[in-house]
Design an enzyme around this catalytic site. Structure first.
Site, short mmCIF file in Angstrom:
data_model
loop_
_atom_site.label_atom_id
_atom_site.label_comp_id
_atom_site.label_asym_id
_atom_site.label_seq_id
_atom_site.Cartn_x
_atom_site.Cartn_y
_atom_site.Cartn_z
N HIS A 187 0.87 -1.18 0.00
CA HIS A 187 0.00 0.00 0.00
C HIS A 187 0.91 1.23 0.00
CE1 HIS A 187 -2.90 2.87 1.79
NE2 HIS A 187 -3.85 2.01 1.51
N CYS A 217 -4.74 2.44 -3.70
CA CYS A 217 -3.55 3.00 -3.04
C CYS A 217 -2.35 2.08 -3.23
CB CYS A 217 -3.79 3.26 -1.55
SG CYS A 217 -5.05 4.49 -1.24
N GLN A 273 -4.70 -5.22 7.23
CA GLN A 273 -5.71 -6.16 6.75
C GLN A 273 -5.69 -7.45 7.56
OE1 GLN A 273 -7.94 -5.43 4.49
NE2 GLN A 273 -7.07 -3.51 3.78
N LYS A 290 -10.50 -0.46 10.30
CA LYS A 290 -10.75 -1.69 9.53
C LYS A 290 -11.14 -2.84 10.45
CE LYS A 290 -7.21 -0.49 6.07
NZ LYS A 290 -7.98 0.15 5.01
N ASP A 350 3.00 -4.53 8.12
CA ASP A 350 1.78 -3.73 8.07
C ASP A 350 0.62 -4.71 8.18
OD1 ASP A 350 -0.47 -2.31 7.42
OD2 ASP A 350 0.25 -1.60 5.47
#
Lengths: 416, 147
Positions: free
Chosen positions: A132, A374, A213, A236, A210
């Protein structure tokens, strides 16, 4: 005595009752029931989160860490309790290693600025082709500021990280940090975190994941995967916007200078000089997102009550159901075929641009995302300018996948 | 399916088989419009006739059906206009979509009027007109976060 029959629910149906927790799912869009398949962009909020934030503002709110009064002390307790919840959620060894940020983007920027300030020209950061922009642009900015090198690990056409190539990128020993996604927001790829960490550590590099998600769909244990930094965002994870998390190993965070200066992050201040507070406050300048943090705490309680096992089983079953169903749509191509996929499916359709797909789905009440998500460099790597993306949450149903498939089939017929 | 009539047959047909797409080599004026939010891009070339009016417009558009159809219609409607007329035509079209005010928009463009209900897609239709204005005035087309 009659023994009630044991009913084994299909994992797809196992969380059906939880839909009632999400008031927005009762809304209609353009006269149709809302089918929300854009949860990877931001998930909807359960009433438990909504109420926790409202209750805090109605009954227990003041600034934290500074008031000598009852309301401030109680609000400080509520805020700090969430730090412990986060530590528990991700398996962090100490609550002080949990830093609250605005979102995952800010958490990565914090590391890029602060850990990055300890790097020297000639050292390098490795990212992957499927990052991202949040895990790309901060490193470009660090490169341009300090003269470090930015290296990009390739992915296969299926959308998996090329681990051999990653090892080669680390072979010269100049890499200080490997920063990669734990689950791609475009391809759904779940990356082999422990192997990546082992590869990084063997070459003397630190590793950041990261997890924006990943934490929505699976339980992460930052110690089990041997991470050095881990980031995610609240919105999220069924929580509010404006609250994110950086977890980092204590010895790294201790060595890093502050990211932002201001109140709450200091120990002593004179006109000439300031000294820093200890962890975690060194990295939390100014009044933080108190209400949002309390909302994140409610979201974590909500997730923990359902359990990651049920959430992961639901998602895996839904993906297993959706992929062959989508293959029935004429001209539809699912992007990538990673070894392990979370609840994110990007696709294109012959003769129909993703934006036209998204607009026509929207007219039928179905929300998906379309565009480059993104991740422009990834799009270029895939030879695409845009995709449509359906993403699943714990409230997603089989019927919603069916609605997506049948509407996509109609859209295809409409254009051809 | 398309209950508010955004994707009229005319739009889909134009997007599928544009009449004015083609190479831009040799054009007197060239312009480009891009939308960084979605990657759509329209490049256009203009050939003027002897009176200084637009004689031919060709485009190379990469984008959605709205973007492609709008580019093709722009290439048709701009012919015969002088610089001022063409710029005004594009700005009136943008105003129609953004504010709903029909300040003398060519009737052919009303096929895009339903976009008024799709704010995030307006830029898809105005991109080609931005490219035209850029070609005529020599200024780069303004990027937009819309669409």
């Amino acid at each position: 005595m009659d023994v009630p029959p044991v009913v084994m629910l299909d994992p797809i149906d196992s969380l059906r009752d939880r839909r009632a927790d999400f008031p927005i799912l009762g809304e209609t869009v353009h006269g149709r029931p809302l089918v929300f398949l854009d949860s990877a962009a931001s998930a909807q909020k359960p009433v438990q989160v909504i109420d926790a934030m409202g209750d805090a503002m109605r009954t227990q709110y003041a600034n934290i860490h500074r008031g000598l009064h009852w309301m401030s002390e109680r609000t400080t307790d509520a805020y700090e309790a969430v730090r412990g919840q986060v530590a528990g959620l991700i398996g962090a060894p100490a609550r002080e290693e949990v830093i609250f940020t605005r979102n995952s983007t800010e958490a990565i920027n914090l590391v890029a600025y602060s850990f990055g300030s300890l790097m020297r020209p000639g050292q390098a950061v490795v990212i992957s082709e499927m990052e991202h922009h949040a895990n790309l642009v901060p490193w470009q900015m660090l490169r341009d500021r300090t003269g470090i090198e930015l290296r990009v690990a390739p992915i296969t056409d299926d959308g998996d990280l090329e681990l051999d190539a990653l090892e080669r990128l680390l072979a010269d020993g100049k890499v200080a940090l490997v920063a990669v996604t734990h689950m791609s927001n475009v391809l759904g790829t779940v990356t082999p975190a422990r192997r990546i960490a082992d590869i990084a550590h063997a070459a003397g590099a630190r590793v950041l994941f990261d997890g924006s998600q990943f934490v929505v769909h699976r339980r992460v244990d930052v110690q089990a995967i041997d991470a050095d930094f881990y980031t995610f965002t609240g919105h999220k994870l069924y929580g509010p916007t404006g609250i994110g998390v950086l977890w980092g190993r204590r010895e790294l965070l201790d060595a890093m200078p502050p990211f932002m200066g201001g109140g709450d992050m200091i120990s002593t201040v004179t006109f000439e000089h300031s000294t820093w507070a200890g962890l975690p406050h060194k990295f939390e300048a100014g009044t933080p997102a108190i209400i949002e943090t309390i909302g994140l705490g409610a979201a974590i309680s909500y997730i923990e009550a359902i359990g990651y096992e049920a959430i992961a089983a639901h998602e895996a079953a839904l993906v297993a159901y959706a992929l062959p169903r989508l293959a029935e749509v004429p001209g539809l191509h699912v992007v990538g075929a990673p070894a392990e996929r979370g609840g994110v499916i990007s696709f294109t359709m012959d003769d129909v641009h993703p934006h036209d797909i998204a607009t026509l789905l929207d007219r039928n009440g179905i929300a998906v995302r379309a565009g480059h998500h993104c991740a422009e460099p990834l799009m270029r790597r895939l030879g695409l300018s845009a995709t449509a993306r359906a993403s699943f949450a714990l409230y997603t149903t089989r019927e919603e996948v069916d609605a997506l498939v049948s509407t996509l089939t109609q859209i295809r017929g409409f254009f051809v | 399916m398309d209950r508010d009539g955004l994707y009229q047959r005319q739009v889909i047909e134009r997007a599928r088989a544009p009449a004015h797409a083609g190479p831009l080599e040799g054009a007197t004026g060239r312009g480009e419009g891009t939308n960084p939010m979605c990657g759509d891009r329209v490049r256009i070339g203009i050939w003027f006739d002897g009176d200084g009016r637009i004689g031919t417009v060709r485009h190379q558009a990469r984008g959605c059906a709205i973007c492609l159809a709008s580019a093709d219609m722009m290439a048709e409607l701009a012919v015969g206009q002088d610089q001022g007329g063409a710029v005004t035509m594009g700005r009136s079209f943008a105003a129609l979509l953004q504010t709903g005010q029909d300040g003398g928009v060519r009737p052919e463009l009303m096929v895009f009027a339903p976009l008024r209900q799709h704010r995030s897609r307006i830029r898809c239709a105005t991109l080609a007109w931005s490219a035209l204005e850029a070609a005529l005035t020599g200024t780069p087309a303004e990027d937009s976060k819309d669409g």
